[in-house]
Each structure stands twice: as structure tokens, then as C-alpha cells.
Design an enzyme around this catalytic site. Structure first.
Site, PDB file in Angstrom:
ATOM      1  N   ALA A   1      -3.486   7.695  -5.010  1.00 21.98           N
ATOM      2  CA  ALA A   1      -2.134   7.172  -5.187  1.00 21.98           C
ATOM      3  C   ALA A   1      -2.274   5.702  -5.593  1.00 21.98           C
ATOM      4  CB  ALA A   1      -1.341   7.318  -3.894  1.00 21.98           C
TER       5      ALA A   1
ATOM      6  N   GLY B   1       0.844  -1.206   0.000  1.00 20.09           N
ATOM      7  CA  GLY B   1       0.000   0.000   0.000  1.00 20.09           C
ATOM      8  C   GLY B   1       0.868   1.240   0.000  1.00 20.09           C
ATOM      9  N   ASN B   2       0.269   2.378   0.314  1.00 25.83           N
ATOM     10  CA  ASN B   2       1.055   3.604   0.433  1.00 25.83           C
ATOM     11  C   ASN B   2       0.395   4.529   1.448  1.00 25.83           C
ATOM     12  OD1 ASN B   2      -0.769   5.561  -1.005  1.00 25.83           O
ATOM     13  ND2 ASN B   2      -0.467   4.049  -2.634  1.00 25.83           N
ATOM     14  N   ARG B   3       0.987   5.688   1.672  1.00 23.76           N
ATOM     15  CA  ARG B   3       0.592   6.543   2.800  1.00 23.76           C
ATOM     16  C   ARG B   3      -0.550   7.494   2.492  1.00 23.76           C
ATOM     17  NH1 ARG B   3       5.527   9.528   3.323  1.00 23.76           N
ATOM     18  NH2 ARG B   3       4.301  10.840   4.710  1.00 23.76           N
TER      19      ARG B   3
END
Ligand code: PMT
Length: 398
Positions: free
Chosen positions: A275, A208-210
């Protein structure tokens, strides 16, 4: 609210029908005239007299299908009277009837005769909401321009928690107003993406990402305030749906591509603030990867670039990409503008702690096809959303 509206509130037979009384109260509190039309089964959940007292108008029920003696059919009269038709709650059955164009009772005959904006607030068990038949009906209705307020996740009548709870009366009232009242984006459809995507590694892990979704949600809320119909495709985030926004929840990049491509052909403006993961594990494990088996080798494959393929899907839309960069915005921004074939590229520096990922604030430079880049200094994401929409709105063909 700038002027009183004439709202026809259709109430169908689900437990959430009891909340229709509160919807009438909210709409009247905002100065709107409300007439209620109840299906036969709705009268088992809410007393017509309750809605009659709250709305101050006779409630339309099956027995009023023909106006005695006048020769004017009441459903035609009601459709001509209303500026907006709101169906809340909308059961799975009613959504199916609307999608098929059936006209087997007062409400559905009126809906067929009505030519203005339609807002539905679905309410049903989560299993029904995710059933392919309901998904297809919802997509059909969306394509026709029907707006959706909710459903939202929360406690259901069954005692379980899941997606399918009717949107709050306040959010439904806001969606009704957004469907009719003019703003700079009235009549426009804006598609916004927000949040990360999660790419499964095994049943418990993901890549995943932030991204928190805050930037995209701020854009969606601001676009509604400006009168647009807004569809928000959200990755896994912990944010409530802004009032009046139609939300589609997704998890992976492939889910996001499917959702975006289903809405994009109807969009005037696409804002890709999500994102999206560029890569996903090639072979996600079916069972949890065990530590005892040693460090796994994770082979990745490329996800499709959703944005770069969008021009073909939405030829008339103004396309806006966001770029998460770690420095050198002046180099990467213009390059991405070209590579992604977009009209605007909003670049932010995600290596900074005081902006971008998960921050309430952002600072961006917008690169565009014609004209110099536009710099927006650090500000709250809500305020930035307003500035960005001023810029993009000016590009929409009249
Ligand atoms: O969510 P927040 O915490 O509020 O943070 C906001 C943000 C930093 C996430 C947002 O402002 C932002 O920069 N979003 C874009 C992040 C990103 O994916 O950047 P990118 O440079 O990797 O991609 C460029 C564009 O292509 C993006 O519009 C992205 O949605 C799109 N893309 C990327 C990869 C892919 N496979 N498909 C895509 O469509």
C-alpha cells in the site's frame, strides 16, 4: 525436497562461520551431499575437522588449490561437481570479490568457474551492510542472478541489534533448495512488494496506512515454494522473512520506487501488494512540530506512481497491481487495470473488517486484460496466494 542435491558450501571469515556446521547438518538432514570450501580466515572461526566430520567429505582449503599429480585443478573439479554454490557466511569482503570477479583464493576461483545457481548468506555489522560500497556490490550480484538468503535483523557480534545477522541455517537450506529444485516457477524471478510506506512529517511522525504486509509476505512465501527466486520489497512491517526469500526493507514510497526499479528489469512477475502512499508532506520538519505553535498546516505533494511507470522498466514482466477499494470494485477495478497499465488487477474491499488490511484472510476479485473477472471467496491469505499464483503463473511466457 524431491531429490538429493550436490551442494558446495563456501565458508568465509566471519564470526557466523561457526553456524556453518549447522547449515551442513540441515542440508545433510534434507538428504543433500555437501562439500565445504573454507577461506583461510574462515579456519580461524570454525575447525575444518568439524565440517569434515559433519559433511563426511574432505574439506577444501587453500593447500588443495592444485591436485597433486592429477593435472586437474581442484577448483574446476569442485565447480563441475556442485549443482549449487552456497556461500555462508558471506563477508563484505567476499561479496566485493565476487562482484568484481576476483579470483585470489580457492573459493573465488571456484565461484568464477561455477555456472550454476549461487546463494549467498551475508553476515556483517549493520554499518557495513548499509555502506554504499556493499550496497553496490549486492546490487551487482543481484543483477547477475545471485540469490541472497538474509541478512536478517537481530543481535550482532558487537552486542548491538541491527541488520546484518546471518539468516537462520534452516532458511539458508531452503534457499539452496529453491535455487535448484524444479517447481512451476523454477527459473523465474518474482518481485513482490508488501506493507505500507511511511512518509515523514517530522522526526517523530509520519503518514502511513494500515497494511500489515501479510498479503505480500504470503505471496512471497508461496512463490518460493513453487521454485521462484523471490525478491520481497517490504515497507515497515513486523513480519519475519519467509525462508528462501530475498528481502529489501524500505520506508518511503521513493525508497520503494528505487528498490522496485532496481529489481524489476530481471523480474518475470511483479506482484505489487504494497500500500504505497500517494502523497507525502512537501516540507517534512527537521525538528519535532510543537503543540504550542498551534495546529500545523501540512502541505502535501504527490508521490510517483511506482506501478504505473513499471511497464517501461520491466517490459517482459507480467505486472499485477492490487487495489485497496472501499466498495464498487466492479467500477474501480477495471478502471485501475487501465490506468496502471497492468496485466491483472486484484481488487479487495478494505472497508470490510474481516478481510484485507491486517486480517489473516482476504477476498478478492481479479480483473484481467482478457477474460472475465475471477472471484476468490474469503480465505486465508496463504491459500489465496496459491490460487493467485496459479492464475498469474499461467500467463508467463514459456
Ligand atoms: O498488507 P495487508 O494487511 O495484508 O493488506 C493487504 C492489502 C489490502 C494492503 C493488499 O491486498 C492491497 O490491496 N494492496 C494495494 C494497496 C494500494 O496501495 O492500493 P491502491 O489502489 O492505492 O494502489 C493500486 C496499486 O498501485 C497497488 O498495487 C500499489 O502498490 C500501486 N501504487 C500505488 C500508489 C503509488 N504511489 N505507487 C504505486 O505503485
Amino acid at each position: 525436497m524431491s531429490r538429493p542435491l550436490r551442494v558446495l558450501l563456501g565458508v568465509t571469515g566471519g564470526i557466523a562461520a561457526y553456524k556453518s556446521a549447522e547449515i551442513v547438518r540441515r542440508l545433510r538432514g534434507r538428504g543433500h551431499a555437501v562439500r565445504c570450501a573454507l577461506t583461510r580466515s574462515a579456519t580461524s572461526f570454525v575447525a575444518p575437522l568439524t565440517l569434515e566430520v559433519l559433511s563426511g567429505q574432505a574439506v577444501l582449503q587453500e593447500e588443495y588449490l592444485e591436485a597433486a599429480g592429477s593435472g586437474v585443478e581442484v577448483h574446476i573439479e569442485a565447480a563441475a561437481w556442485a549443482e549449487v554454490l552456497c556461500i555462508a557466511p558471506a563477508t563484505a569482503h567476499t561479496l566485493g570479490r565476487l562482484a568484481l570477479g576476483l579470483a585470489d583464493d580457492f573459493l573465488t576461483t571456484t565461484a568464477l568457474a561455477f555456472t550454476g545457481p549461487v546463494v549467498t548468506a551475508p553476515a556483517m555489522h549493520s554499518a557495513m551492510w548499509s555502506h554504499p560500497a556493499v550496497r553496490e556490490n549486492v546490487e551487482t550480484l543481484r543483477r547477475r542472478g545471485v540469490r541472497f538468503a538474509g541478512p536478517i535483523e537481530g543481535p550482532l557480534a558487537s552486542g548491538e541489534v541491527g541488520m546484518g545477522r546471518m539468516a537462520d541455517p534452516e532458511a539458508i537450506a531452503a534457499a539452496v533448495e529453491a535455487a535448484v529444485l524444479p517447481g512451476p516457477l523454477t527459473g523465474r524471478t518474482v518481485l513482490v512488494t508488501a506493507g505500507p510506506t511511511f512518509e515523514p512529517v517530522d522526526p517523530v511522525r509520519f503518514l502511513g496506512n494500515r497494511s500489515s504486509g501479510k498479503m505480500g509476505f504470503a505471496l512471497a512465501a508461496e512463490a518460493v515454494r513453487r521454485g521462484a527466486r523471490v525478491v520481497l520489497v517490504a515497507g515497515p512491517v513486523h513480519l519475519g522473512t519467509p525462508p528462501g526469500v530475498e528481502r529489501i526493507d524500505v520506508r518511503t514510497a521513493l525508497d520503494m520506487k528505487a528498490a522496485v526499479e532496481s529489481v524489476a528489469p530481471a523480474a518475470d512477475l511483479v506482484l505489487m501488494a504494497a500500500a504505497v502512499a500517494d502523497f507525502r508532506p512537501l516540507h517534512p520538519a527537521a525538528t519535532k512540530i510543537k503543540r504550542e505553535h498551534g495546529v500545523p498546516f501540512l502541505e502535501l505533494e504527490a508521490n510517483p506512481d511506482v506501478l504505473a511507470g513499471l511497464r517501461a522498466v520491466a517490459p517482459r514482466a507480467v505486472l499485477v497491481g492490487f487495489a485497496a477499494e472501499t466498495g464498487d470494485l466492479g467500477v474501480h477495478g477495471p478502471a485501475k487495470l487501465e490506468r496502471k497499465k497492468v496485466d491483472f488487477l486484484v481488487a479487495n474491499d478494505v472497508s470490510r473488517k474481516d478481510i484485507a488490511f491486517d486480517s489473516d484472510a482476504n477476498e478478492v476479485t481479479v480483473f484481467r486484460r482478457t477474460g472475465e473477472p475471477v472471484f476468490f471467496p474469503r480465505q486465508q491469505k496463504e491459500a489465496l496466494a496459491g490460487g493467485l499464483l496459479d492464475l498469474f503463473g499461467g500467463m508467463l511466457p514459456s
